[in-house]
Motif scaffolding. Structure first.
Motif, PDB file in Angstrom:
ATOM      1  N   PHE A 580       0.829  -1.101  -0.112  1.00  0.00           N
ATOM      2  CA  PHE A 580      -0.144  -0.021   0.069  1.00  0.00           C
ATOM      3  C   PHE A 580       1.030   1.324   0.069  1.00  0.00           C
ATOM      4  O   PHE A 580       0.247   2.321  -0.122  1.00  0.00           O
ATOM      5  N   GLY A 581       2.093   1.213   0.349  1.00  0.00           N
ATOM      6  CA  GLY A 581       2.849   2.466   0.595  1.00  0.00           C
ATOM      7  C   GLY A 581       2.810   2.676   1.946  1.00  0.00           C
ATOM      8  O   GLY A 581       2.195   2.267   2.757  1.00  0.00           O
ATOM      9  N   SER A 582       4.193   3.460   2.313  1.00  0.00           N
ATOM     10  CA  SER A 582       4.439   3.712   3.790  1.00  0.00           C
ATOM     11  C   SER A 582       3.535   4.622   4.407  1.00  0.00           C
ATOM     12  O   SER A 582       3.353   4.408   5.699  1.00  0.00           O
ATOM     13  N   SER A 583       2.632   5.278   3.605  1.00  0.00           N
ATOM     14  CA  SER A 583       1.367   6.146   4.295  1.00  0.00           C
ATOM     15  C   SER A 583       0.203   5.905   4.142  1.00  0.00           C
ATOM     16  O   SER A 583      -0.627   6.738   4.422  1.00  0.00           O
ATOM     17  N   ASN A 584      -0.163   4.702   3.483  1.00  0.00           N
ATOM     18  CA  ASN A 584      -1.285   4.478   3.227  1.00  0.00           C
ATOM     19  C   ASN A 584      -2.121   3.102   3.915  1.00  0.00           C
ATOM     20  O   ASN A 584      -2.810   2.394   3.281  1.00  0.00           O
ATOM     21  N   TYR A 585      -1.482   3.172   5.219  1.00  0.00           N
ATOM     22  CA  TYR A 585      -2.026   2.097   6.084  1.00  0.00           C
ATOM     23  C   TYR A 585      -1.677   2.444   7.538  1.00  0.00           C
ATOM     24  O   TYR A 585      -0.999   3.129   7.879  1.00  0.00           O
ATOM     25  N   VAL A 586      -2.334   1.613   8.304  1.00  0.00           N
ATOM     26  CA  VAL A 586      -2.262   1.884   9.742  1.00  0.00           C
ATOM     27  C   VAL A 586      -2.660   0.417  10.773  1.00  0.00           C
ATOM     28  O   VAL A 586      -3.376  -0.244   9.837  1.00  0.00           O
ATOM     29  N   VAL A 587      -1.926   0.283  11.599  1.00  0.00           N
ATOM     30  CA  VAL A 587      -1.842  -1.120  12.057  1.00  0.00           C
ATOM     31  C   VAL A 587      -2.446  -0.621  13.552  1.00  0.00           C
ATOM     32  O   VAL A 587      -1.823   0.007  14.368  1.00  0.00           O
ATOM     33  N   ILE A 588      -3.385  -1.080  13.836  1.00  0.00           N
ATOM     34  CA  ILE A 588      -4.341  -0.949  15.194  1.00  0.00           C
ATOM     35  C   ILE A 588      -3.692  -2.162  16.220  1.00  0.00           C
ATOM     36  O   ILE A 588      -3.860  -3.318  16.171  1.00  0.00           O
ATOM     37  N   LYS A 589      -2.796  -1.649  16.922  1.00  0.00           N
ATOM     38  CA  LYS A 589      -2.150  -2.597  18.098  1.00  0.00           C
ATOM     39  C   LYS A 589      -2.980  -3.352  18.929  1.00  0.00           C
ATOM     40  O   LYS A 589      -2.888  -4.431  19.146  1.00  0.00           O
ATOM     41  N   ASP A 590      -4.142  -2.726  19.403  1.00  0.00           N
ATOM     42  CA  ASP A 590      -5.194  -3.502  20.292  1.00  0.00           C
ATOM     43  C   ASP A 590      -6.187  -3.378  19.277  1.00  0.00           C
ATOM     44  O   ASP A 590      -7.228  -2.519  19.158  1.00  0.00           O
ATOM     45  N   PRO A 591      -6.596  -4.619  18.852  1.00  0.00           N
ATOM     46  CA  PRO A 591      -7.844  -4.783  17.990  1.00  0.00           C
ATOM     47  C   PRO A 591      -9.250  -4.423  18.848  1.00  0.00           C
ATOM     48  O   PRO A 591      -9.875  -4.403  17.794  1.00  0.00           O
ATOM     49  N   THR A 592      -9.444  -4.296  19.879  1.00  0.00           N
ATOM     50  CA  THR A 592     -10.310  -4.191  20.677  1.00  0.00           C
ATOM     51  C   THR A 592     -10.726  -2.500  20.500  1.00  0.00           C
ATOM     52  O   THR A 592     -12.083  -2.120  20.513  1.00  0.00           O
ATOM     53  N   GLN A 593      -9.721  -1.741  20.229  1.00  0.00           N
ATOM     54  CA  GLN A 593      -9.694  -0.364  19.879  1.00  0.00           C
ATOM     55  C   GLN A 593     -10.279  -0.076  18.349  1.00  0.00           C
ATOM     56  O   GLN A 593     -10.553   1.144  18.014  1.00  0.00           O
ATOM     57  N   LEU A 594     -10.559  -1.012  17.474  1.00  0.00           N
ATOM     58  CA  LEU A 594     -10.705  -0.940  16.075  1.00  0.00           C
ATOM     59  C   LEU A 594     -12.338  -0.082  16.025  1.00  0.00           C
ATOM     60  O   LEU A 594     -12.208   1.059  15.167  1.00  0.00           O
ATOM     61  N   PRO A 595     -13.347  -0.323  16.688  1.00  0.00           N
ATOM     62  CA  PRO A 595     -14.430   0.498  16.445  1.00  0.00           C
ATOM     63  C   PRO A 595     -14.156   1.941  16.675  1.00  0.00           C
ATOM     64  O   PRO A 595     -14.954   2.576  16.174  1.00  0.00           O
ATOM     65  N   ALA A 596     -13.460   2.159  17.893  1.00  0.00           N
ATOM     66  CA  ALA A 596     -13.464   3.640  18.182  1.00  0.00           C
ATOM     67  C   ALA A 596     -12.252   4.527  17.370  1.00  0.00           C
ATOM     68  O   ALA A 596     -12.493   5.439  16.960  1.00  0.00           O
ATOM     69  N   GLN A 597     -11.387   3.703  16.869  1.00  0.00           N
ATOM     70  CA  GLN A 597     -10.133   4.230  15.988  1.00  0.00           C
ATOM     71  C   GLN A 597     -10.612   4.592  14.583  1.00  0.00           C
ATOM     72  O   GLN A 597     -10.370   5.541  13.885  1.00  0.00           O
ATOM     73  N   LEU A 598     -11.727   3.402  14.195  1.00  0.00           N
ATOM     74  CA  LEU A 598     -11.837   3.561  12.555  1.00  0.00           C
ATOM     75  C   LEU A 598     -12.512   5.106  12.183  1.00  0.00           C
ATOM     76  O   LEU A 598     -12.316   5.563  11.278  1.00  0.00           O
ATOM     77  N   PRO A 599     -13.648   5.633  12.933  1.00  0.00           N
ATOM     78  CA  PRO A 599     -14.048   6.886  12.668  1.00  0.00           C
ATOM     79  C   PRO A 599     -12.998   8.017  12.672  1.00  0.00           C
ATOM     80  O   PRO A 599     -13.162   8.832  11.948  1.00  0.00           O
ATOM     81  N   LYS A 600     -12.048   8.130  13.589  1.00  0.00           N
ATOM     82  CA  LYS A 600     -11.301   8.917  13.609  1.00  0.00           C
ATOM     83  C   LYS A 600     -10.270   9.055  12.589  1.00  0.00           C
ATOM     84  O   LYS A 600      -9.622   9.740  12.040  1.00  0.00           O
ATOM     85  N   LEU A 601      -9.917   7.616  11.942  1.00  0.00           N
ATOM     86  CA  LEU A 601      -8.893   7.301  10.752  1.00  0.00           C
ATOM     87  C   LEU A 601      -9.757   7.900   9.570  1.00  0.00           C
ATOM     88  O   LEU A 601      -9.182   8.715   8.801  1.00  0.00           O
ATOM     89  N   TYR A 602     -11.085   7.786   9.695  1.00  0.00           N
ATOM     90  CA  TYR A 602     -11.631   8.400   8.271  1.00  0.00           C
ATOM     91  C   TYR A 602     -11.664   9.934   8.491  1.00  0.00           C
ATOM     92  O   TYR A 602     -11.465  10.521   7.555  1.00  0.00           O
ATOM     93  N   LEU A 603     -11.763  10.531   9.544  1.00  0.00           N
ATOM     94  CA  LEU A 603     -11.748  11.830   9.778  1.00  0.00           C
ATOM     95  C   LEU A 603     -10.296  12.364   9.207  1.00  0.00           C
ATOM     96  O   LEU A 603     -10.277  13.326   8.410  1.00  0.00           O
ATOM     97  N   ASN A 604      -9.347  11.772   9.724  1.00  0.00           N
ATOM     98  CA  ASN A 604      -7.798  12.050   9.211  1.00  0.00           C
ATOM     99  C   ASN A 604      -7.708  11.877   7.868  1.00  0.00           C
ATOM    100  O   ASN A 604      -6.993  12.851   7.184  1.00  0.00           O
ATOM    101  N   LEU A 605      -8.379  11.144   7.272  1.00  0.00           N
ATOM    102  CA  LEU A 605      -8.132  10.516   5.804  1.00  0.00           C
ATOM    103  C   LEU A 605      -8.799  11.627   4.836  1.00  0.00           C
ATOM    104  O   LEU A 605      -8.338  11.866   3.646  1.00  0.00           O
ATOM    105  N   THR A 606     -10.010  12.072   5.177  1.00  0.00           N
ATOM    106  CA  THR A 606     -10.675  13.012   4.318  1.00  0.00           C
ATOM    107  C   THR A 606     -10.588  14.487   4.743  1.00  0.00           C
ATOM    108  O   THR A 606     -11.367  15.279   3.928  1.00  0.00           O
TER     109      THR A 606
END
Length: 607
Positions: A580-606
């Motif tokens: 994907f390239g060095s800046s086109n992915y993110v690794v969620i270290k704690d999988p249980t935080q995925l639901p909370a982090q996903l909307p934040k990632l979308y905000l930063n992406l858009t």
């Protein structure tokens, strides 16, 4: 008491025989990130995985203490092939942690030059050493330091006799002056391992008439510095479970040889020390005896019957696949089947998600289109009083040409973007996190919360999920299209998602590209949620799957899309930068935080 004394004696003898320095040991898992960066920076193939090397069997002349301890029969040495770079799991050869670490760095630098073939092991290594030192002269002091310590570790020529002594002298000459030796004298034993050089792929020929690392099993590239060792194996006829021979003498060391019937296709029991036992065995015997299969019935991941399967939306879509070995596409190679869940029922927002969903809706509502007045227009809904007043002043003063833009118009401030969310629901999502929550449950919550947020922002979005079982059946689950509203029906389809089969990622990405290309928005985002590497049953594993996925991502870029990957795979940093390239992915270290982090990632992406 006798057993305790025996164990202590065994440990002591083994430590003395090994001739290593455990207090100065350096581990591959600690240096993997640095080595990966160095290897690629020096021109190494970025698609190669960095994994642990398998021990190679050598027939070298050993000292009495080494024979007594049973050491120096196997060595972990560096080598590479078309899929991976393999380095020793641990280095403790020298009485300096810095020198042991330098050996890792040197091997990574040497491997960046290419793969060693069996027919030019001696000349090829010397040529690569010369190439590295010529291109990177700053490595010369490190190399000379490593040569000095390596010569001290190797046997002295005067301790050998005949051809073995002359061969050892030639190897020493090649290390000190690379390129000065063209041939090695043959001897009955193998040459002492050269830790500064690369070795050929396991099982590809002989060095000086001796089989080096004979191995008939297959290998899969794994995660960063993760042990996935290959074993020496042989096929034997079916054997009886009571066969075997135990030879021992209580007053001496003992050895044993015994057949252990393990149902490879059906046995899934966990043995904590299975890997250690396999490492100690020189040969693993494999038979096709299936007489015990009746004791436990095991099913492969077979497809459900048509009446029990999800609703098929059409006959299937044929898609190409990239074959990196041929460097070309296989046209109409995959069949993607759109599916709609039969089991889904309209479901309201789960109670556990109501509070975070309300917070997200409030946050994302600030992004929704707003009506704003645009001033100084040639025409519009009403007069722009400020513009009219300014024109009147200009007319009074007799200032030149008058401004004709005297109106204002109310327009929507629209975010010009669309997002397609593609979720991986392969069998691995059935695993548990912290023994109480499955990955698929976390993914469902993440999709639900992201959908609630995007509904509040009024950004057009679509939801799909995928899994696969070979190339002729890539399952593409329809959750919500761009034209459908997000409602209880969509929530029900999310809740109906269950773990599927394998992860043929390239085909799913290509179908998502087609769907996004129909959208009129200027910015189009492809958001992929996954928990592992691409893989499938029919050769879609290792580098083949990675290369096909990488090519699909490049197709998305060429189509004007923005592909972005969100993963919980701990080993993703090894292959996702290449895909994907060095800046086109993110690794969620704690999988249980995925639901909370996903909307934040979308905000930063858009933004």
């Amino acid at each position: 008491m006798e057993e305790w004394v025996g164990l202590k004696w065994h440990d002591y003898v083994t430590r003395q025989a090994m001739g290593e320095f455990p207090e100065y040991a350096v581990h591959l898992k600690d240096e993997a990130r640095t080595l990966g960066v160095l290897f690629r920076a020096m021109g190494g193939d970025p698609a190669l995985s960095l994994v642990t090397a398998e021990p190679r069997h050598f027939q070298i002349r050993r000292k009495f203490l080494q024979k007594l301890a049973g050491t120096h029969r196997k060595f972990e040495l560096a080598w590479r092939d078309e899929e991976s770079l393999r380095l020793p799991d641990r280095l403790a050869l020298f009485p300096s942690r810095k020198v042991n670490r330098d050996l890792y760095l040197w091997l990574a630098a040497l491997a960046s030059r290419g793969e060693i073939q069996i027919h030019n092991w001696l000349e090829g290594n010397q040529a690569m050493v010369q190439d590295v030192l010529a291109q990177w002269p700053g490595l010369e002091p490190m190399y000379q330091r490593l040569v000095k310590h390596t010569l001290q570790w190797r046997p002295k020529p005067e301790s050998l006799s005949g051809e073995e002594a002359r061969r050892e002298q030639a190897i020493r000459q090649a290390l000190i002056h690379p390129g000065s030796v063209t041939d090695l004298p043959e001897a009955l034993t193998d040459p002492w391992p050269v830790v500064l050089w690369l070795y050929p792929v396991l099982g590809r020929g002989k060095l000086n008439g001796q089989v080096i690392g004979d191995d008939n099993t297959s290998s899969k590239p794994g995660g960063l510095a993760k042990k996935r060792k290959r074993r020496r194996a042989e096929r034997v006829d079916a054997f009886d479970k009571d066969q075997g021979l135990m030879l021992f003498r209580l007053e001496n060391l003992f050895s044993w040889s015994e057949f252990i019937p393990v149902d490879r296709a059906g046995d899934d029991s966990e043995e904590d020390d299975a890997d250690a036992v396999a490492d100690d065995m020189d040969m693993i015997s494999v038979s096709q005896d299936r007489r015990e299969a009746s004791s436990a019935i095991k099913f492969d991941l077979d497809l459900p019957s048509e009446e029990n399967d999800d609703l098929h939306l059409g006959p299937g879509i044929h898609l190409p696949e990239w074959d990196w070995r041929r460097q070309g596409y296989r046209e109409k190679f995959c069949c993607l089947q759109p599916l709609l869940s039969k089991e889904s029922v309209a479901t309201p927002l789960p109670e556990r998600l109501k509070r975070p969903a309300q917070s997200l809706r409030r946050q994302f509502s600030a992004l929704k289109p707003l009506r704003q007045w645009e001033r100084r227009q040639l025409d519009g809904e009403e007069l722009d009083l400020d513009a009219c007043l300014e024109r009147a002043v200009q007319h009074k003063r007799g200032i030149g040409e008058m401004d004709q833009k005297l109106f204002r118009q109310c327009k929507q401030n629209q975010r010009d973007l669309a997002c397609l969310v593609l979720a991986d629901i392969s069998l691995s999502t059935d695993t548990y996190i912290n023994n109480h929550q499955r990955v698929i449950d976390i993914a469902r919550d993440g999709l639900t919360l992201l959908s609630e947020a995007l509904t509040a922002s009024r950004d057009p979005f679509a939801l799909f999920a995928f899994s696969s079982r070979r190339r002729d059946h890539v399952r593409f689950h329809h959750i919500k299209s761009f034209d459908e509203p997000y409602n209880d029906t969509s929530r029900g389809r999310i809740e109906a998602l269950e773990p599927g089969y394998y992860t043929r990622m390239g085909a799913a990405i290509r179908q998502s590209i087609k769907l996004l290309q129909t959208r009129p928005e200027h910015q189009k985002i492809l958001l992929l949620l996954t928990d592992g590497k691409p893989n499938d049953l029919d050769l879609y594993e290792g580098r083949y799957g990675v290369e096909d996925t990488r090519m699909a991502v490049q197709e998305a870029h060429r189509a004007g899309l923005t592909p972005f990957c969100v993963t919980i795979d701990e080993e993703a940093n090894e292959y996702l930068p290449y895909v994907f390239g060095s800046s086109n992915y993110v690794v969620i270290k704690d999988p249980t935080q995925l639901p909370a982090q996903l909307p934040k990632l979308y905000l930063n992406l858009t933004r």
